[in-house]
Write a protein that holds these residues in place. Structure first.
Motif, PDB file in Angstrom:
ATOM      1  N   ALA A  31       0.840  -1.199   0.000  1.00 32.20           N
ATOM      2  CA  ALA A  31       0.000   0.000   0.000  1.00 32.20           C
ATOM      3  C   ALA A  31       0.872   1.245   0.000  1.00 32.20           C
ATOM      4  CB  ALA A  31      -0.915   0.000   1.216  1.00 32.20           C
ATOM      5  N   ARG A  32       0.413   2.262  -0.685  1.00 32.38           N
ATOM      6  CA  ARG A  32       1.128   3.535  -0.711  1.00 32.38           C
ATOM      7  C   ARG A  32       0.462   4.563   0.187  1.00 32.38           C
ATOM      8  NH1 ARG A  32       0.292   5.701  -6.776  1.00 32.38           N
ATOM      9  NH2 ARG A  32       1.336   7.515  -5.874  1.00 32.38           N
ATOM     10  N   ASN A  33      -0.760   4.261   0.640  1.00 35.30           N
ATOM     11  CA  ASN A  33      -1.545   5.221   1.422  1.00 35.30           C
ATOM     12  C   ASN A  33      -1.975   4.618   2.752  1.00 35.30           C
ATOM     13  OD1 ASN A  33      -1.836   6.971  -1.041  1.00 35.30           O
ATOM     14  ND2 ASN A  33      -3.093   5.239  -1.696  1.00 35.30           N
ATOM     15  N   VAL A  34      -2.114   5.489   3.730  1.00 33.46           N
ATOM     16  CA  VAL A  34      -2.679   5.107   5.028  1.00 33.46           C
ATOM     17  C   VAL A  34      -3.699   6.171   5.419  1.00 33.46           C
ATOM     18  CG1 VAL A  34      -2.232   4.627   7.458  1.00 33.46           C
ATOM     19  CG2 VAL A  34      -0.529   3.991   5.736  1.00 33.46           C
ATOM     20  N   VAL A  35      -4.893   5.734   5.767  1.00 32.41           N
ATOM     21  CA  VAL A  35      -5.939   6.629   6.267  1.00 32.41           C
ATOM     22  C   VAL A  35      -6.205   6.257   7.723  1.00 32.41           C
ATOM     23  CG1 VAL A  35      -8.388   7.266   6.099  1.00 32.41           C
ATOM     24  CG2 VAL A  35      -6.981   7.073   4.032  1.00 32.41           C
ATOM     25  N   LEU A  36      -6.125   7.259   8.611  1.00 35.71           N
ATOM     26  CA  LEU A  36      -6.225   7.025  10.052  1.00 35.71           C
ATOM     27  C   LEU A  36      -7.446   7.737  10.617  1.00 35.71           C
ATOM     28  CD1 LEU A  36      -2.866   8.142   9.505  1.00 35.71           C
ATOM     29  CD2 LEU A  36      -2.783   6.344  11.224  1.00 35.71           C
ATOM     30  N   CYS A  46      -4.263  13.444  17.092  1.00 37.54           N
ATOM     31  CA  CYS A  46      -3.738  12.397  17.967  1.00 37.54           C
ATOM     32  C   CYS A  46      -2.851  11.412  17.198  1.00 37.54           C
ATOM     33  CB  CYS A  46      -4.870  11.661  18.678  1.00 37.54           C
ATOM     34  SG  CYS A  46      -5.940  10.690  17.604  1.00 37.54           S
ATOM     35  N   TRP A  47      -2.940  11.426  15.872  1.00 39.98           N
ATOM     36  CA  TRP A  47      -2.125  10.534  15.042  1.00 39.98           C
ATOM     37  C   TRP A  47      -0.791  11.156  14.643  1.00 39.98           C
ATOM     38  CZ3 TRP A  47      -3.381   5.641  14.781  1.00 39.98           C
ATOM     39  CH2 TRP A  47      -4.717   5.245  14.857  1.00 39.98           C
ATOM     40  N   SER A  48      -0.491  12.367  15.101  1.00 40.81           N
ATOM     41  CA  SER A  48       0.658  13.117  14.571  1.00 40.81           C
ATOM     42  C   SER A  48       1.972  12.348  14.649  1.00 40.81           C
ATOM     43  CB  SER A  48       0.794  14.451  15.315  1.00 40.81           C
ATOM     44  OG  SER A  48      -0.334  15.263  15.076  1.00 40.81           O
ATOM     45  N   GLU A  49       2.245  11.716  15.785  1.00 44.11           N
ATOM     46  CA  GLU A  49       3.536  11.041  15.925  1.00 44.11           C
ATOM     47  C   GLU A  49       3.612   9.773  15.077  1.00 44.11           C
ATOM     48  OE1 GLU A  49       5.173  10.840  19.907  1.00 44.11           O
ATOM     49  OE2 GLU A  49       3.758  12.375  20.563  1.00 44.11           O
ATOM     50  N   VAL A  50       2.492   9.116  14.885  1.00 45.52           N
ATOM     51  CA  VAL A  50       2.454   7.958  13.989  1.00 45.52           C
ATOM     52  C   VAL A  50       2.619   8.425  12.547  1.00 45.52           C
ATOM     53  CG1 VAL A  50       0.985   6.100  13.093  1.00 45.52           C
ATOM     54  CG2 VAL A  50       1.081   6.555  15.557  1.00 45.52           C
ATOM     55  N   ILE A  51       1.926   9.505  12.184  1.00 47.49           N
ATOM     56  CA  ILE A  51       2.007  10.025  10.815  1.00 47.49           C
ATOM     57  C   ILE A  51       3.435  10.388  10.450  1.00 47.49           C
ATOM     58  CG2 ILE A  51       1.387  12.032   9.385  1.00 47.49           C
ATOM     59  CD1 ILE A  51      -1.393  11.915  10.684  1.00 47.49           C
ATOM     60  N   ALA A  61       0.064   9.598   4.261  1.00 52.62           N
ATOM     61  CA  ALA A  61      -0.818   9.393   5.412  1.00 52.62           C
ATOM     62  C   ALA A  61      -1.795  10.561   5.541  1.00 52.62           C
ATOM     63  CB  ALA A  61      -0.004   9.263   6.696  1.00 52.62           C
ATOM     64  N   THR A  62      -3.059  10.228   5.819  1.00 49.94           N
ATOM     65  CA  THR A  62      -4.102  11.235   5.989  1.00 49.94           C
ATOM     66  C   THR A  62      -4.943  10.889   7.205  1.00 49.94           C
ATOM     67  OG1 THR A  62      -4.241  11.458   3.577  1.00 49.94           O
ATOM     68  CG2 THR A  62      -6.013  12.443   4.877  1.00 49.94           C
ATOM     69  N   ALA A  63      -5.163  11.859   8.086  1.00 47.50           N
ATOM     70  CA  ALA A  63      -6.030  11.666   9.243  1.00 47.50           C
ATOM     71  C   ALA A  63      -7.417  12.217   8.938  1.00 47.50           C
ATOM     72  CB  ALA A  63      -5.451  12.364  10.472  1.00 47.50           C
ATOM     73  N   VAL A  64      -8.426  11.421   9.204  1.00 51.94           N
ATOM     74  CA  VAL A  64      -9.815  11.854   9.050  1.00 51.94           C
ATOM     75  C   VAL A  64     -10.205  12.692  10.255  1.00 51.94           C
ATOM     76  CG1 VAL A  64     -12.215  11.054   8.901  1.00 51.94           C
ATOM     77  CG2 VAL A  64     -10.386   9.769   7.749  1.00 51.94           C
ATOM     78  N   THR A  89      -4.725   1.028   0.008  1.00 55.21           N
ATOM     79  CA  THR A  89      -4.728   1.899   1.184  1.00 55.21           C
ATOM     80  C   THR A  89      -4.968   1.079   2.438  1.00 55.21           C
ATOM     81  OG1 THR A  89      -5.609   3.743  -0.139  1.00 55.21           O
ATOM     82  CG2 THR A  89      -5.881   3.873   2.262  1.00 55.21           C
ATOM     83  N   VAL A  90      -4.180   1.336   3.463  1.00 55.62           N
ATOM     84  CA  VAL A  90      -4.406   0.730   4.773  1.00 55.62           C
ATOM     85  C   VAL A  90      -5.321   1.661   5.568  1.00 55.62           C
ATOM     86  CG1 VAL A  90      -3.350  -0.023   6.939  1.00 55.62           C
ATOM     87  CG2 VAL A  90      -2.184  -0.464   4.764  1.00 55.62           C
ATOM     88  N   LEU A  91      -6.392   1.094   6.121  1.00 54.31           N
ATOM     89  CA  LEU A  91      -7.342   1.873   6.911  1.00 54.31           C
ATOM     90  C   LEU A  91      -7.138   1.527   8.384  1.00 54.31           C
ATOM     91  CD1 LEU A  91      -9.741   3.836   7.010  1.00 54.31           C
ATOM     92  CD2 LEU A  91     -11.259   1.869   6.646  1.00 54.31           C
ATOM     93  N   VAL A  92      -6.920   2.563   9.207  1.00 54.87           N
ATOM     94  CA  VAL A  92      -6.543   2.382  10.610  1.00 54.87           C
ATOM     95  C   VAL A  92      -7.562   3.082  11.503  1.00 54.87           C
ATOM     96  CG1 VAL A  92      -4.695   2.652  12.306  1.00 54.87           C
ATOM     97  CG2 VAL A  92      -4.126   2.482   9.854  1.00 54.87           C
TER      98      VAL A  92
END
Length: 255
Positions: A31-36, A46-51, A61-64, A89-92
């Protein structure tokens, strides 16, 4: 040079691949994308450090920004972000957002699902009833309502939600917590994407918001690749390296 039989075989294989649903082709592919997606008492930051770690690894990476109004509106917000992604895309999902991941994760471009101390209901399952079969988590007693809007008290936030974070950091997170609507808790998923997609789960063993044994039960039921972290409910902040590592594993197409 290919003989006629070999050439025909390649043509048939290509035609078969073209007929496969995009979901089948996406699974198992890098996957080239991650949606959190964030859950209750939080926002997308809250995802900033993971992103930061995902970006350093070359992923988009994109946070919803989850509206926390109704399950339907939260799923719709996630689907709008998924629609902007190109390729697998990985959905987290963290916490309540596991319900959103389970519902929106049927998107054909979603190649894998990652649950971080998250709800993982089956289709149509009453999550509240499931949770009652385990000890009540201490954070539940700290939820207060202002009319239709719910939030955690400061004491419950610091002790039961963000218990392994430095208090100064936890107080900042408390100050920006997003209230949720009562209607959000009444929603039930109609899909269980984890039944068809590779799934990964990060259990928080010191969690006081979702019982750790409930997390283990849900992870085992979905046959997820599971890691366990000595963390509060906010493992994505206290253990961002491990959480990012699990997401990267999902992104590489590991089943």
């Amino acid at each position: 040079m290919l003989d006629r039989r070999s050439f025909s075989g390649l043509m048939l294989a290509g035609a078969a691949a073209a007929l496969l649903p995009r979901a089948a082709r996406a699974q198992g592919q890098p996957a080239r994308n991650v949606v959190l997606v964030h859950g209750l008492f939080a926002d997308g930051s809250c995802w900033s450090e993971v992103i930061a770690r995902l970006q350093a690894a070359g992923l988009n990476a994109t946070a919803v920004q989850n509206p926390l109004t109704t399950l339907e509106e939260s799923v719709a917000a996630t689907r709008r972000v998924l629609a902007r992604q190109e390729g697998p895309t990985v959905l987290v999902g963290h916490s309540f957002a596991g319900m959103i991941v389970s519902e929106a994760g049927t998107d054909p471009n979603v190649s894998a699902l990652v649950y971080v101390a998250a709800r993982a209901p089956d289709a149509g399952e009453d999550y509240a009833a499931l949770a009652k079969t385990f000890p009540p988590p201490p954070a539940s007693a700290g939820i207060v309502f202002d009319g239709d809007e719910g939030r955690l008290t400061e004491a419950a936030f610091l002790r039961d939600f963000a218990g392994d974070l430095p208090q100064a950091r936890a107080k900042v997170l408390f100050a920006v917590q997003e209230p949720f609507r009562k209607a959000l808790l009444a929603g039930r998923t109609t899909q269980a994407a984890w039944r068809a997609k590779p799934s990964f789960y990060a259990v928080s063993s010191e969690d006081r918001t979702i019982d750790p044994d409930l997390q283990r039960f849900m992870a085992k039921r979905m046959n997820a690749r599971t890691i366990e972290l000595p963390a509060s409910h906010l493992s994505l902040i206290s253990h961002p390296q491990e959480v990012a590592g699990l997401i990267l594993e999902a992104a590489r197409g590991a089943a």
